[in-house]
Design an enzyme around this catalytic site. Structure first.
Site, PDB file in Angstrom:
ATOM      1  N   CYS A  84       0.923  -1.266  -0.227  1.00  0.00           N
ATOM      2  CA  CYS A  84       0.123   0.337  -0.562  1.00  0.00           C
ATOM      3  C   CYS A  84       0.889   1.072   0.065  1.00  0.00           C
ATOM      4  O   CYS A  84       1.830   1.184  -0.393  1.00  0.00           O
ATOM      5  CB  CYS A  84      -1.012  -0.407   1.537  1.00  0.00           C
ATOM      6  N   ARG A 135      -3.201  -0.286   5.582  1.00  0.00           N
ATOM      7  CA  ARG A 135      -3.842  -1.184   5.173  1.00  0.00           C
ATOM      8  C   ARG A 135      -3.062  -2.616   4.370  1.00  0.00           C
ATOM      9  O   ARG A 135      -3.550  -3.744   4.560  1.00  0.00           O
ATOM     10  CB  ARG A 135      -4.023  -1.136   3.070  1.00  0.00           C
ATOM     11  N   ASP A 164      -8.284   4.598   1.221  1.00  0.00           N
ATOM     12  CA  ASP A 164      -7.730   4.961   2.457  1.00  0.00           C
ATOM     13  C   ASP A 164      -7.631   5.380   3.690  1.00  0.00           C
ATOM     14  O   ASP A 164      -8.322   6.347   3.708  1.00  0.00           O
ATOM     15  CB  ASP A 164      -6.077   4.841   1.899  1.00  0.00           C
TER      16      ASP A 164
END
Ligand code: 4NP
Length: 158
Positions: A8, A14, A123
């Site tokens: 990520c 994440r 996000d």
């Protein structure tokens, strides 16, 4: 051994969540020994930092074990080392390619492309919503494992 790198932007929200969710899935299926699972960032922003508190809280809430994490940036050599490099969103994919070069061996994927609802994973660093992130990452990891197992069983039958 199959080597998987989740990627990520910052490697604190994440991708480490995906790393530990996937490790939990394969652990429960007794498949831990056939995989090496890691995660990395495309940016340098969070290098050396631990997981975001939102990710840690969510993993704890779901009873998913995790180990100490230190954010690192993906490097060009990772393309040869890993079999699957799995980004969370299209921007990650573009940035991964900027670092490792063109995807000549078809190793680079977007996580939710393994599911029936292919899209970016938002996000939580910006949205603050770790619930949606977790649900999407779980779906993506389950779908990827299914894809992997059916591909490899089929190969054995050939
Ligand atoms: P992640 O979230 O890519 O899911 O780890 C982010 C964490 C930090 C930053 C951006 C995204 N940052 O810019 O520092």
């Amino acid at each position: 051994m199959t080597k998987i790198l989740f990627v990520c932007l910052g490697n604190i929200c994440r991708s480490p969540m995906a790393e530990f969710v996937f490790k939990d899935l394969i652990d429960k299926k007794g498949l831990s020994k056939i995989f090496l699972v890691d995660s990395a960032a495309t940016s340098t922003e969070e290098i050396g930092n631990t997981m975001h508190i939102g990710t840690r809280k969510k993993l704890q809430e779901k009873g998913i074990k995790f180990t100490e994490h230190k954010a690192r940036q993906i490097k060009a050599e990772d393309y040869e080392k890993y079999d699957y490099i799995i980004g969370m969103e299209n921007r990650n994919i573009n940035n991964i390619i900027k670092i490792v070069g063109p995807d000549e061996k078809n190793k680079i994927y977007r996580l939710l492309d393994f599911t029936n609802s292919p899209k970016d994973i938002a996000d939580p660093w910006y949205t603050g919503n770790f619930d949606i992130t977790y649900e999407e990452i779980k779906k993506g990891c389950e779908a990827f494992l299914e894809f992997y197992l059916s591909k490899n069983n089929n190969e054995k039958q050939l």
